[in-house]
Design an enzyme around this catalytic site. Structure first.
Site, PDB file in Angstrom:
ATOM      1  N   SER A 162      -9.954   5.173   2.805  1.00 29.24           N
ATOM      2  CA  SER A 162      -8.727   4.893   3.559  1.00 29.24           C
ATOM      3  C   SER A 162      -8.163   6.189   4.129  1.00 29.24           C
ATOM      4  O   SER A 162      -7.801   7.106   3.384  1.00 29.24           O
ATOM      5  CB  SER A 162      -7.679   4.244   2.655  1.00 29.24           C
ATOM      6  OG  SER A 162      -6.424   4.286   3.301  1.00 29.24           O
ATOM      7  N   MET A 183       0.939   0.139   9.301  1.00 29.36           N
ATOM      8  CA  MET A 183       2.183  -0.312   8.650  1.00 29.36           C
ATOM      9  C   MET A 183       3.328  -0.301   9.653  1.00 29.36           C
ATOM     10  O   MET A 183       3.487   0.664  10.407  1.00 29.36           O
ATOM     11  CB  MET A 183       2.539   0.635   7.503  1.00 29.36           C
ATOM     12  CG  MET A 183       1.467   0.776   6.455  1.00 29.36           C
ATOM     13  SD  MET A 183       2.009   1.904   5.167  1.00 29.36           S
ATOM     14  CE  MET A 183       0.571   1.943   4.124  1.00 29.36           C
ATOM     15  N   MET A 199      -0.676  -4.228   7.895  1.00 30.41           N
ATOM     16  CA  MET A 199       0.510  -4.504   7.063  1.00 30.41           C
ATOM     17  C   MET A 199       1.692  -4.615   8.023  1.00 30.41           C
ATOM     18  O   MET A 199       2.563  -3.745   8.113  1.00 30.41           O
ATOM     19  CB  MET A 199       0.684  -3.392   6.032  1.00 30.41           C
ATOM     20  CG  MET A 199      -0.305  -3.525   4.879  1.00 30.41           C
ATOM     21  SD  MET A 199      -0.445  -2.051   3.880  1.00 30.41           S
ATOM     22  CE  MET A 199      -1.621  -1.143   4.865  1.00 30.41           C
TER      23      MET A 199
HETATM   24  C1  DX5 Z   1      -1.796   0.673   0.431  1.00 32.39           C
HETATM   25  C2  DX5 Z   1      -2.917   0.720   1.430  1.00 32.39           C
HETATM   26  C3  DX5 Z   1      -4.141   1.309   0.857  1.00 32.39           C
HETATM   27  C4  DX5 Z   1      -4.032   2.750   0.412  1.00 32.39           C
HETATM   28  C5  DX5 Z   1      -4.828   2.859  -0.854  1.00 32.39           C
HETATM   29  O1  DX5 Z   1      -0.798  -0.138   0.871  1.00 32.39           O
HETATM   30  O2  DX5 Z   1      -3.249  -0.583   1.865  1.00 32.39           O
HETATM   31  O3  DX5 Z   1      -5.276   1.129   1.700  1.00 32.39           O
HETATM   32  O4  DX5 Z   1      -4.500   3.677   1.350  1.00 32.39           O
HETATM   33  O5  DX5 Z   1      -4.617   4.099  -1.428  1.00 32.39           O
HETATM   34  P1  DX5 Z   1      -5.162   4.469  -2.868  1.00 32.39           P
HETATM   35  O6  DX5 Z   1      -6.632   4.242  -2.869  1.00 32.39           O
HETATM   36  O7  DX5 Z   1      -4.771   5.900  -3.012  1.00 32.39           O
HETATM   37  O8  DX5 Z   1      -4.466   3.563  -3.876  1.00 32.39           O
HETATM   38 ZN    ZN Z   2      -5.205  -0.899   2.954  1.00 33.13          ZN
END
Ligand code: DX5
Ligand code: ZN
Length: 221
Positions: free
Chosen positions: A9, A38, A69
């Site tokens: 990510s 987001m 999101m």
């Molecule tokens: C959180 C995102 C994730 C985030 C995960 O809302 O959807 O994709 O980047 O991050 P880690 O792997 O650090 O939990």
């Molecule tokens: Zn995500």
């Protein structure tokens, strides 16, 4: 045999050298790049949108796995396709007309995913399970990287994998949030096969972390 995929990510990448970070994980063997969009409404944070997706598209052929999101994400499906998205995942909780949104994504030539927040039951997908390519089980509350994996989501993954198998469907289960090389085996055994990792990849040597995930997947086969 199940296909296992690591999806780094970019939320945890270094934005001032985003293109290089993308190339690093692609060269190390990542097949998907997870892109967290987001809107500051569906989740508290604002991350980035189409211009950023478009600007990194020429860097690699890696599959762009875009996690929306965003409230009513169907509004941006066409623009995301133009920016370079391959898979578009929308939240069940953010779509008033989920079936219509999924059909729109397919009609634009993208794969369609549906994401569920931790508190949303998997049964809510009963009628659209045959329409989706992937279900994203959030293993943290969406909005931020670097949170802790919520253990009860393992039961959700098991339940969903059973639903998929009972109906003889070919649907990927992606997990997102708190995934590390330490817990990925347990999550895979529960039935997930696409693993998003932000801090778990970019929190250290990204290339080495991708290779470690891939090695772990080899051991699962
Ligand atoms: C959180 C995102 C994730 C985030 C995960 O809302 O959807 O994709 O980047 O991050 P880690 O792997 O650090 O939990
Ligand atoms: Zn995500």
């Amino acid at each position: 045999m199940r296909k296992y995929v690591i999806a780094p990510s970019i939320l945890s990448a270094d934005f001032k050298r985003l293109g290089e970070d993308v190339r690093t994980v692609a060269d190390a063997g990542a097949k998907y790049l997870h892109i967290d969009v987001m809107d500051g409404m569906f989740v508290p944070s604002i991350s980035f949108g189409m211009p950023v997706v478009k600007s990194i598209r020429p860097v690699s052929n890696i599959v762009f796995d875009v996690h929306m999101m965003v409230e009513e994400p169907g509004r941006y499906a066409e623009d995301m396709k133009k920016a370079g998205a391959d898979i578009l995942t929308v939240h069940q909780e953010a779509c008033c007309h989920l079936d219509r949104t999924l059909n729109l994504i397919h009609s634009l030539g993208m794969k369609a995913g549906v994401a569920l927040n931790p508190a949303t039951p998997v049964e809510t997908l009963e009628w659209v399970l045959g329409v989706v390519d992937m279900v994203l089980i959030m293993t943290v509350n969406p909005g931020f990287g670097g949170q802790k994996f919520i253990p009860y989501t393992l039961d959700k993954i098991r339940k969903l994998r059973n639903m998929i198998e009972e109906r003889g469907l070919d649907v990927d289960i992606e997990v997102d949030g708190g995934i590390t090389t330490g817990n990925v085996c347990e999550v895979a055994r529960a039935g997930a096969n696409v693993f998003v990792a932000g801090s778990g990849v970019f929190g250290g040597d990204a290339a080495e972390n991708v290779r470690t995930f891939v090695r772990i997947f080899e051991g699962l086969k």
